[in-house]
Design a protein around this motif. Structure first.
Motif, PDB file in Angstrom:
ATOM      1  N   ARG A 169      79.142  31.664  22.723  1.00 15.93           N
ATOM      2  CA  ARG A 169      78.565  33.012  22.663  1.00 15.93           C
ATOM      3  C   ARG A 169      77.173  32.897  22.051  1.00 15.93           C
ATOM      4  NH1 ARG A 169      82.858  36.785  21.119  1.00 15.93           N
ATOM      5  NH2 ARG A 169      83.250  36.627  23.343  1.00 15.93           N
ATOM      6  N   LEU A 170      76.163  33.303  22.809  1.00 12.49           N
ATOM      7  CA  LEU A 170      74.781  33.088  22.391  1.00 12.49           C
ATOM      8  C   LEU A 170      74.098  34.368  21.934  1.00 12.49           C
ATOM      9  CD1 LEU A 170      73.636  30.748  25.316  1.00 12.49           C
ATOM     10  CD2 LEU A 170      74.451  30.066  23.049  1.00 12.49           C
ATOM     11  N   VAL A 171      73.197  34.193  20.976  1.00 18.97           N
ATOM     12  CA  VAL A 171      72.299  35.289  20.599  1.00 18.97           C
ATOM     13  C   VAL A 171      71.148  35.277  21.597  1.00 18.97           C
ATOM     14  CG1 VAL A 171      70.690  36.113  18.844  1.00 18.97           C
ATOM     15  CG2 VAL A 171      72.897  35.167  18.154  1.00 18.97           C
ATOM     16  N   SER A 172      70.792  36.436  22.104  1.00 16.53           N
ATOM     17  CA  SER A 172      69.739  36.515  23.110  1.00 16.53           C
ATOM     18  C   SER A 172      68.441  35.908  22.584  1.00 16.53           C
ATOM     19  CB  SER A 172      69.496  37.967  23.517  1.00 16.53           C
ATOM     20  OG  SER A 172      68.343  38.057  24.333  1.00 16.53           O
ATOM     21  N   ARG A 173      67.798  35.113  23.403  1.00 18.45           N
ATOM     22  CA  ARG A 173      66.548  34.475  22.970  1.00 18.45           C
ATOM     23  C   ARG A 173      65.391  35.461  22.944  1.00 18.45           C
ATOM     24  NH1 ARG A 173      67.641  32.593  28.134  1.00 18.45           N
ATOM     25  NH2 ARG A 173      66.050  32.908  29.737  1.00 18.45           N
ATOM     26  N   PHE A 217      74.464  46.192  14.631  1.00 14.46           N
ATOM     27  CA  PHE A 217      73.243  46.490  15.381  1.00 14.46           C
ATOM     28  C   PHE A 217      72.922  45.358  16.347  1.00 14.46           C
ATOM     29  CE2 PHE A 217      72.695  49.052  11.576  1.00 14.46           C
ATOM     30  CZ  PHE A 217      72.117  50.230  12.051  1.00 14.46           C
ATOM     31  N   GLY A 218      72.488  45.735  17.547  1.00 15.48           N
ATOM     32  CA  GLY A 218      71.965  44.773  18.514  1.00 15.48           C
ATOM     33  C   GLY A 218      72.900  43.621  18.826  1.00 15.48           C
ATOM     34  N   GLU A 219      72.400  42.394  18.658  1.00 17.16           N
ATOM     35  CA  GLU A 219      73.159  41.198  19.000  1.00 17.16           C
ATOM     36  C   GLU A 219      74.397  41.008  18.129  1.00 17.16           C
ATOM     37  OE1 GLU A 219      72.175  38.566  21.640  1.00 17.16           O
ATOM     38  OE2 GLU A 219      71.738  40.662  22.095  1.00 17.16           O
ATOM     39  N   CYS A 220      74.441  41.702  17.006  1.00 18.64           N
ATOM     40  CA  CYS A 220      75.598  41.606  16.118  1.00 18.64           C
ATOM     41  C   CYS A 220      76.869  42.113  16.799  1.00 18.64           C
ATOM     42  CB  CYS A 220      75.323  42.399  14.836  1.00 18.64           C
ATOM     43  SG  CYS A 220      76.548  42.173  13.543  1.00 18.64           S
ATOM     44  N   THR A 221      76.707  43.022  17.771  1.00 20.18           N
ATOM     45  CA  THR A 221      77.871  43.568  18.484  1.00 20.18           C
ATOM     46  C   THR A 221      78.644  42.487  19.233  1.00 20.18           C
ATOM     47  OG1 THR A 221      76.507  44.143  20.411  1.00 20.18           O
ATOM     48  CG2 THR A 221      76.803  45.843  18.742  1.00 20.18           C
ATOM     49  N   LYS A 222      77.963  41.397  19.591  1.00 18.34           N
ATOM     50  CA  LYS A 222      78.628  40.302  20.306  1.00 18.34           C
ATOM     51  C   LYS A 222      79.677  39.603  19.442  1.00 18.34           C
ATOM     52  CE  LYS A 222      74.788  39.036  23.373  1.00 18.34           C
ATOM     53  NZ  LYS A 222      73.839  37.954  23.746  1.00 18.34           N
ATOM     54  N   PHE A 223      79.552  39.769  18.116  1.00 19.46           N
ATOM     55  CA  PHE A 223      80.439  39.062  17.192  1.00 19.46           C
ATOM     56  C   PHE A 223      81.329  40.026  16.399  1.00 19.46           C
ATOM     57  CE2 PHE A 223      76.561  36.791  18.011  1.00 19.46           C
ATOM     58  CZ  PHE A 223      77.016  35.540  18.407  1.00 19.46           C
TER      59      PHE A 223
END
Length: 312
Positions: free
Chosen positions: A305-309, A57-63
């Motif tokens: 790789r950053l989690v959106s603030r 879900f959400g920012e988890c997709t970046k990883f």
């Protein structure tokens, strides 16, 4: 649902996909239950298959890359003597042959598949050709020339045969097609074979004991607090934190000021024993995961790789 506006949801859910629906269908059901803006699954499971379908879900997709590249374990039951159009029981039987081998021959044949092997993806797979999944061509009777793929079978164990059924577990690399493996085994045995049961037990270090069913989600989402303020809390509590996907990376902490600059993309002076390595970066005060960085030989922490603030 009382809330119709889609939510920012972040984390990993290990869904126990039920038999009879596609991976995408399962994903859409879960997105609706969570009322989530963004989610995607890792590793397609056929409608016949059940078991672990990781949903980010959400920012988890970046990883999600770290799970996509990982090994997997399956529990398989194959039927001998019948070859089908799809290499599983959802297809039509296209050939029947007698079963003439003994158990020793079965074990020797299985052993030949352990190690680095080449597979020809089935036409009934989700691989895309010109943007269209192969199975859509197959349903129209169109055959597409496919390249073979190299995969690794680390182990095949817990082998049991009862009449025309064989049961075993497979520990394999990403990209392994179990239906293709069973079809190839059937040809090697000279009788044909197809999958009648397939369950994914493990992805990376995540075990089947951590699975959550769609039925579980429906039940928990119907349990509301008296004031309805935390209507999603029951199911949100099932989510695995984003940085758990990269728990193999060393963890470092930054001050509030350093975290602010790091999230803006700035390089941070960071002296430690870690050199030339990716790291999990945690904001010391809030204990929040803020992204992955790389510490180079010059003791600089560089955002990777950053989690959106803007996440909650």
């Amino acid at each position: 649902m009382f809330f119709y506006k889609k939510r920012n949801v972040h984390g990993l859910l290990l869904l126990d996909k039920p038999r009879g629906i596609s991976s995408n269908n399962a994903l859409q059901k879960v997105k609706i239950i969570f009322n989530a803006k963004k989610a995607g699954y890792i590793g397609t499971l056929d409608p016949l298959a059940t078991g672990m379908l990781p949903i980010c879900f959400g920012e988890c997709t970046k990883f999600s890359y770290y799970l996509t590249e990982s090994h997997k374990t399956y529990h398989v039951i194959a039927k001998l003597g019948e070859k089908t159009s799809t290499s599983d029981s959802d297809g039509v039987i296209i050939q029947k042959r007698p079963i003439l081998f003994n158990f020793r021959k079965l074990l020797l044949s299985i052993r030949e598949f352990i190690g680095l092997i080449e597979q020809m993806p089935s036409m009934y797979s989700a691989i895309k050709y010109n943007g269209i999944p192969l199975y859509k061509y197959a349903r129209r009777g169109i055959n597409i020339i496919r390249d073979t793929r190299k995969v690794t079978i680390y182990d095949i164990y817990s082998i049991h045969q009862e009449k025309n059924l064989i049961t075993f577990k497979i520990f394999c690399s990403k990209g392994t097609y179990i239906r293709t493996l069973i079809d190839d085994l059937g040809e090697k045995l000279g009788c044909g074979a197809h999958v009648v049961f397939l369950r994914r037990l493990q992805v990376a270090s995540y075990l089947h004991t951590q699975l959550v069913t769609i039925s579980d989600l429906y039940k928990l989402s119907s349990l509301k607090n008296i004031d309805n303020v935390k209507i999603f809390q029951n199911i949100d509590d099932l989510l695995i934190p984003i940085d758990d996907l990269i728990s193999f990376l060393p963890k470092i902490y930054l001050s509030t000021e350093e975290s602010y600059n790091f999230k803006l993309g700035a390089k941070i002076d960071f002296f430690s024993n870690i050199k030339n390595s990716l790291v999990r970066v945690i904001e010391e005060k809030s204990k929040r995961f803020i992204g992955v960085g790389k510490i180079n030989k010059e003791a600089l922490l560089i955002p990777y790789r950053l989690v959106s603030r803007f996440t909650n």
